[in-house]
Design a protein around this motif. Sequence first.
Motif, short mmCIF file in Angstrom:
data_model
loop_
_atom_site.label_atom_id
_atom_site.label_comp_id
_atom_site.label_asym_id
_atom_site.label_seq_id
_atom_site.Cartn_x
_atom_site.Cartn_y
_atom_site.Cartn_z
N ARG A 1 0.98 -1.31 -0.03
CA ARG A 1 0.00 0.00 -0.06
C ARG A 1 0.69 1.13 0.00
O ARG A 1 0.50 2.07 -0.82
CB ARG A 1 -1.01 -0.05 1.21
CG ARG A 1 -2.14 1.03 1.11
CD ARG A 1 -2.90 1.07 2.10
NE ARG A 1 -3.70 -0.39 2.46
CZ ARG A 1 -4.62 -1.02 1.72
NH1 ARG A 1 -5.09 -0.08 0.65
NH2 ARG A 1 -5.18 -1.95 1.88
N PRO A 2 1.81 1.27 0.97
CA PRO A 2 2.70 2.72 1.03
C PRO A 2 3.57 2.73 -0.41
O PRO A 2 3.88 4.15 -0.64
CB PRO A 2 3.37 2.68 2.33
CG PRO A 2 3.30 1.19 2.65
CD PRO A 2 2.27 0.79 2.07
N LEU A 3 3.83 1.78 -1.25
CA LEU A 3 4.78 1.84 -2.20
C LEU A 3 4.00 2.22 -3.62
O LEU A 3 4.47 2.66 -4.51
CB LEU A 3 5.28 0.32 -2.58
CG LEU A 3 6.22 0.13 -1.42
CD1 LEU A 3 6.76 -1.74 -1.77
CD2 LEU A 3 7.38 0.68 -1.07
N VAL A 4 2.57 2.23 -3.67
CA VAL A 4 1.84 2.44 -4.63
C VAL A 4 0.83 3.79 -4.37
O VAL A 4 0.19 4.14 -5.41
CB VAL A 4 1.09 1.28 -5.17
CG1 VAL A 4 1.75 0.26 -5.49
CG2 VAL A 4 -0.08 0.93 -4.04
N THR A 5 0.77 3.96 -3.17
CA THR A 5 -0.15 5.46 -2.90
C THR A 5 0.80 6.57 -2.80
O THR A 5 1.96 6.84 -2.88
CB THR A 5 -0.81 5.36 -1.59
OG1 THR A 5 0.05 5.17 -0.50
CG2 THR A 5 -1.87 4.31 -1.79
#
Length: 78
Positions: free
Chosen positions: A74-78
């Motif tokens: 999640r943090p890598l794509v948002t």
Amino acid sequence: MAKNTNSVKLNHFLHSSQSHAVLREWQSRGTTHFSSADFVLPLFIVNSDDDCQPIESLPEVNRMGINVCVEYLRPLVT
């Protein structure tokens, strides 16, 4: 006179480090010009949705269930 059977014409073959276009591109840049786009994030998925198993031979890399994997990414794509 014995014929040498060990000789191979290497001018027709690329070294393994030059056999793929991406590898040739990396070789031509030198090692100081890599970016995050040049690397692959290893993901190892297991059947148990909420499981997280460390991989001893790969520090900071885990086998993850799908729920753990989604939260990890999640943090890598948002």
